[in-house]
Scaffold this active site. Sequence first.
Site, PDB file in Angstrom:
ATOM      1  N   ARG A 133      -5.432   9.923  -1.607  1.00 19.80           N
ATOM      2  CA  ARG A 133      -4.922  10.163  -2.968  1.00 19.80           C
ATOM      3  C   ARG A 133      -6.089  10.333  -3.931  1.00 19.80           C
ATOM      4  NH1 ARG A 133      -2.663   5.838  -5.073  1.00 19.80           N
ATOM      5  NH2 ARG A 133      -3.195   4.499  -3.324  1.00 19.80           N
TER       6      ARG A 133
ATOM      7  N   HIS B 187       0.879  -1.177   0.000  1.00 23.27           N
ATOM      8  CA  HIS B 187       0.000   0.000   0.000  1.00 23.27           C
ATOM      9  C   HIS B 187       0.917   1.228   0.000  1.00 23.27           C
ATOM     10  CE1 HIS B 187      -3.034   2.870   1.161  1.00 23.27           C
ATOM     11  NE2 HIS B 187      -3.963   1.949   1.128  1.00 23.27           N
TER      12      HIS B 187
END
Length: 572
Positions: free
Chosen positions: A260, A238
Amino acid sequence: MVTSRIDTDILILGSGGAGLFAALHACQAAPELSITVAVKGLLGKCGCTRMVQGGYNVALAKGDSIERHFMDTIEGGKWLPDQDLAWQLVTLAVERIRELENELGCFFDRNPDGSIHQKAFAGQTFDRTVHKGDLTGIEIINRLAEQVWARGIARLEEHRAVELIRTKDAAALSGVLFVDMRTGEYVFVRAKAVLLATGGGPTMYRYHTPSGDKSCDGLAMAWRAGLPLRDMEMVQFHPTGLLAGAHTRMTGTVLEEGLRGAGGHLLNGAKERFMSRYDPKAERATRDIVSRAMFAEIKKQNTSPHGGLYISMAHLGPERVAKEFKGMVERCADCGFDLAGGLVEVVPTAHYMMGGVEFAADCRTELPGLFVAGEDSGGVHGANRLGGNGVANSTVFGAVAGDTMAAWVRSEGALREPDSAAIESAVAICETPFKRRAAKSNLESLREKLFETMWERVGILRDGAGLEQALRELGSLNDELDRFALDGANRAFNLGWHDWMNLKNLAAVSRVITAAAIARKDSRGAHFRSDFPETGSLDESAFTSIRFDEVTMRPVTFTRVRPGQTLLKDAA
Ligand SMILES: Cc1cc2nc3c(=O)[nH]c(=O)nc-3n(C[C@H](O)[C@H](O)[C@H](O)COP(=O)(O)OP(=O)(O)OC[C@H]3O[C@@H](n4cnc5c(N)ncnc54)[C@H](O)[C@@H]3O)c2cc1C
């Protein structure tokens, strides 16, 4: 040395989504059977299902379809998934989410019209992630645990499974050897059917997200028992693990992907954005691409004070960030970072293992009596797991395993005598550190070596020479562990001992990952080799299958759709 023996019809190892769903389904399908859930921690309080933030993928909404979910899963997995397993995942996820809501009492977030709210997750062509705020896993596990507690399901908490024990003729599984962590005594549980649901857990990497109770125990036991493991080179990183220094367990924990997705920027040590140099989608590229780009930036030594990079959200407006990402803002504040208005140090972090024990769609393994579900299993996700497909996998296949084991025990299950020599040998291995003289090194330094090897040579960027070096380093690490000495005077909650067993299993599974990564001579999904950067022909896709030290490449059978084709009617 084994101080107690227990018999049960069904034995379930692990109490995550897979283990608890299996217990409930087995109980419902065959209430007359005795069922025991054995777990390293406390039931309902351990494992990663509880840690699920983002949510659960399922095709529910108008406009979405199981075919679309299936295609996203296959394309996301770079054509390596077993298509029948992936089909099972997407079709049964619909049933499981209904069961979670209507029978088990989960409350998921809703739209104003009362329908279930589904949010966007990376790599998917439709907003299909069901959630409860950003604490979805707690909602699921609490409701599952309540239901298990309410039934006559036996619990062996703080019992660590250490070895699968076959029958004397080795033709079937007899049961499982445990250490009762509260006393340090050995317990042997004989069972007609055993479910392996210990949840993998790539905690051999310097930065990792899974819960501390996970050390690949189930995978190591299956490997030692001679079962084939597939796709083991596929470890998902991740991109945004929190980086707050080595002194805190918060380092490595996930800052969610939505940051994000909402427009967050990644910055290097000079506080410059860099992602657009690596991919046109910049920060919104998939996890593997962003993690690789971040790793490459870190290798250029242009880093934050702790050796990582930064995420910056302030340009979106601190008030909006504080409102939309309350949990993340609080988590960062606990470590002294201001996510809403300042910069937070981040680093890619090992998150999920796509690989695991090879299994059939009904959760059988090749060893009669042993079943597998959840993150211990391999084949559902191929080279990459879509965010939201993890908890779907554990609940879907946990339920399948419960149904299958109940039917199997009724029709052909029997309590079988164990190979007593195998029990003695497993106990002797656990006792190794108590037979040695005082240690020259300490476990921390051995853990550091493991972290160093896996992070630098078997992590986000790999190459043949580094992988071969890693195999040698892991071999000598294993030798050092075998020479390691511990004080065995007090076995109750002897954490050094459990840490030693964790490291032994992590070292074993690390070797499996490395061997599979050496065998895969192309780059796809989570596996990237700088000496073989191209993805091989999708039509000739093959997966790694490892049994003991032997790796074979086995062709993927495209049972439902071939590369270049789609099941979506409107795409034709
Ligand atoms: C921080 C975080 C966030 C995540 N977010 C998402 C998300 O938003 N969506 C999604 O789909 N997936 C997510 N995942 C992945 C998801 O959590 C897992 O895929 C899934 O929950 C695994 O379920 P499981 O039942 O296989 O294992 P787990 O839930 O991890 O349970 C494993 C169980 O096995 C027990 N155990 C381990 N070793 C032994 C042993 N030797 N003996 C006995 N018991 C043992 C453990 O104590 C635990 O009870 C996330 C993971 C993490 C770490």
